[in-house]
Design an enzyme around this catalytic site. Structure first.
Site, mmCIF file in Angstrom:
data_model
loop_
_atom_site.group_PDB
_atom_site.id
_atom_site.type_symbol
_atom_site.label_atom_id
_atom_site.label_comp_id
_atom_site.label_asym_id
_atom_site.label_seq_id
_atom_site.Cartn_x
_atom_site.Cartn_y
_atom_site.Cartn_z
ATOM 1 N N SER A 243 1.469 -2.668 -10.771
ATOM 2 C CA SER A 243 1.618 -3.066 -9.374
ATOM 3 C C SER A 243 2.989 -3.700 -9.121
ATOM 4 O O SER A 243 4.014 -3.071 -9.379
ATOM 5 C CB SER A 243 0.462 -4.011 -9.012
ATOM 6 O OG SER A 243 0.315 -4.136 -7.623
ATOM 7 N N ASP A 469 -5.171 5.048 -4.745
ATOM 8 C CA ASP A 469 -4.791 3.638 -4.883
ATOM 9 C C ASP A 469 -4.564 3.037 -3.497
ATOM 10 O O ASP A 469 -3.676 3.472 -2.768
ATOM 11 C CB ASP A 469 -3.512 3.526 -5.720
ATOM 12 C CG ASP A 469 -3.206 2.103 -6.160
ATOM 13 O OD1 ASP A 469 -3.471 1.164 -5.396
ATOM 14 O OD2 ASP A 469 -2.685 1.939 -7.284
ATOM 15 N N HIS A 497 -6.961 0.795 -7.909
ATOM 16 C CA HIS A 497 -5.600 0.321 -8.114
ATOM 17 C C HIS A 497 -5.189 0.403 -9.580
ATOM 18 O O HIS A 497 -5.826 -0.225 -10.437
ATOM 19 C CB HIS A 497 -5.503 -1.122 -7.619
ATOM 20 C CG HIS A 497 -4.132 -1.701 -7.638
ATOM 21 N ND1 HIS A 497 -3.014 -1.009 -7.248
ATOM 22 C CD2 HIS A 497 -3.687 -2.934 -8.002
ATOM 23 C CE1 HIS A 497 -1.952 -1.776 -7.347
ATOM 24 N NE2 HIS A 497 -2.330 -2.955 -7.826
#
Length: 528
Positions: A243, A469, A497
């Site tokens: 991320s 995602d 995610h």
């Protein structure tokens, strides 16, 4: 909830401070003999280590003492396990003034059971995520047995975060009160209240954090990573970033392309995207995730929703609207406002394995009990059952973002952005608007401008994107892979995610083969 670590997207609610990801992980196993990676990891045990000159490399003379510092490794304060060793590493507060103040970073090393060929530095995302916690609590879930047989795994709390010298702003009671606040910034009185609260937060952060508040940007954190590379005893940095951690890793590659070893960037941010573009992309992503969740829920006998997919989504929207109009009360007596409710609602959308708890939370809320939704929001904020907060992730999130992104706080432009967000996500879009207010009164200006990162001269990297995602939409991984001069895109056709640690065997083997033997897919690869 499934076994969890925190993988943080860059997402904020208008009247809430931040959203933190909780992702379930499953470990994979396998056997492979490592090839020589050209690195040498220290034999870390109770004692001290110092980086060798060939590991330090060519660094400015006024930084050399940070690279060559003696690091004392010992037992970690929260565990007596021999599997971990902890230390404190000193870095300069301001890289433009290395002779000035220094700050401390907390690091934790999960030792390979066998002879390690090197060290992999890991960042779970954020900004504000604890790399210390992800290694201490979840290393078995975010990495495979096969990878840990071949590498040590090093976690750290970035500058301003957690056990490192932290950004400090609010007491636990003040944070509780702030999370219970709700106002509609699309209305004049709500906008005024939002600005007043944002200024109060900024003033308290400046008062309690001092000079540190101006130096928690991502570029500085990436420079810290090069010192950690030397401390780990590696000539090149092996890195696994999730991320926001992909932005941190890409920034490192831009600063130190010749120091890049093997780098996996999973669930990428597009470094060229503005704050407003990021927020809009997430609004679209979460609306898609809500639809995917509802479609799945309607196939289950215990789903509290009914009718068509559109009708079921409308039920959720009506539920959120009812909380906005009249806040609910949880079993512990705490008030659940719309911002808290939406935060809790979003958290399980990061991982389809956690959809069942969202179903339960919605079912209870439809019956007037928001307690499970509050529980999810508390996990997001790292609030403990006793009312204390286990980390400073909420305020660190704001502090880092305010330095990394110029943000629009013009009333007219924010209103236009809010309209776009509501069109992109009729369910939660309005709660993502007016985020620029947070940084309007910040005592330090942004030091970064979004731009493409090419990292010319860096070794080949892997960029992983998940098609479903919600927090880092797939198109951002495509964009980063295209920007980097040397990157291969791996696509996981799945929901949730990030991919590694929660994807399938195809993802696990692709990442492990790359780290262990340097094997890259023959062109871009799709795992389904």
């Amino acid at each position: 909830m499934t076994p969890a670590s925190r993988r943080f997207p860059r997402l904020a609610l208008a009247a809430a401070s931040a959203v933190v990801v909780l992702s379930g992980m499953t470990a994979c196993t396998g056997d492979s003999a490592p090839e020589d990676t050209g690195t040498a990891s220290p034999s870390v045990s109770t004692g001290t280590t110092t980086a060798a000159a060939d590991v330090i490399g060519d660094v400015p003379e006024d930084l050399r003492h940070y690279y060559s510092q003696e690091v004392a490794w010992g037992e970690c304060e929260d565990t007596s396990s021999d599997a971990f060793r902890c230390a404190t590493v000193e870095v300069p507060l301001n890289y433009a003034d290395p002779a000035g103040k220094s700050i401390d970073l907390a690091v934790i090393l999960a030792k390979s059971e066998d002879t390690a060929e090197g060290t992999i530095l890991i960042n779970p995302g954020g900004p504000g995520g604890s790399g210390y916690d992800i290694v201490h609590d979840s290393v078995d879930y975010v990495t495979t047995d096969r990878l840990r047989e071949n590498f040590n795994v090093l976690g750290f709390d970035p500058r301003g975060v957690g056990r490192s010298d932290p950004v400090e702003c609010l007491t636990d009671a003040e944070l509780d009160a702030a999370r219970e606040e709700y106002y509609d910034p699309s209305k004049p009185d709500g906008l005024q209240a939002a600005r007043a609260d944002a200024k109060e937060l900024a003033d308290k952060c400046a008062e309690k954090s001092g000079d540190l508040l101006g130096f928690v940007d991502t570029v500085s954190a990436a420079r810290d990573m090069d010192i950690l590379r030397a401390v780990a005893g590696d000539k090149q940095l092996n890195y696994l970033g999730f991320s926001y951690g992909t932005f941190l890793g890409a920034t490192y590659a831009e600063l130190f392309p010749e120091k890049v070893g093997r780098m996996v960037l999973d669930g990428a941010l597009d470094p060229s995207a503005s704050n407003e573009e990021i927020t809009l992309g997430q609004a679209e992503g979460f609306e898609n995730a809500i639809r995917a969740y509802v479609e799945d829920c309607l196939t289950s006998a215990d789903c509290p929703l009914s009718g068509t997919t559109d009708e079921a989504i409308e039920t959720i929207r009506e539920l959120i609207a009812s909380v906005e109009a009249s806040p609910m009360t949880a079993k512990d007596g705490r008030t659940v406002t719309a911002s808290t409710f939406v935060t809790g609602f979003i958290v399980p959308l990061y991982n389809s394995d956690n959809w069942p708890i969202l179903t339960r939370a919605i079912d209870e809320a439809l019956q007037g009990d928001p307690s499970t939704m509050l529980y999810l929001a508390d996990l997001n904020a790292d609030r403990q059952p006793d009312g204390t907060y286990g980390s400073n992730t909420t305020v660190a999130f704001s502090a880092i973002n305010c330095l990394d992104y110029p943000m629009t706080a013009d009333n007219e432009q924010m209103a236009l952005d809010a309209k776009q967000l509501e069109e992109a996500s009729p369910t939660i879009g309005k709660f993502l608007a007016y985020g620029g207010i947070t940084c309007e009164s910040w005592p330090y200006p942004p030091v970064n401008t979004p731009h493409e990162i090419n990292a010319a001269g860096a070794a080949d990297m892997l960029v992983i994107g998940t098609t479903g995602d919600p927090a880092t939409p797939y198109k951002w991984s495509v964009a980063l892979a295209e920007q980097l001069d040397s990157a291969t895109l791996v696509t996981w056709e799945g929901e949730g995610h990030t991919a590694y640690g929660r994807g399938n065997k195809c993802i696990a083997d692709t990442v492990d083969d790359y780290f262990i033997s340097g094997t890259l897919p023959d062109g871009d690869k799709v795992c389904s």
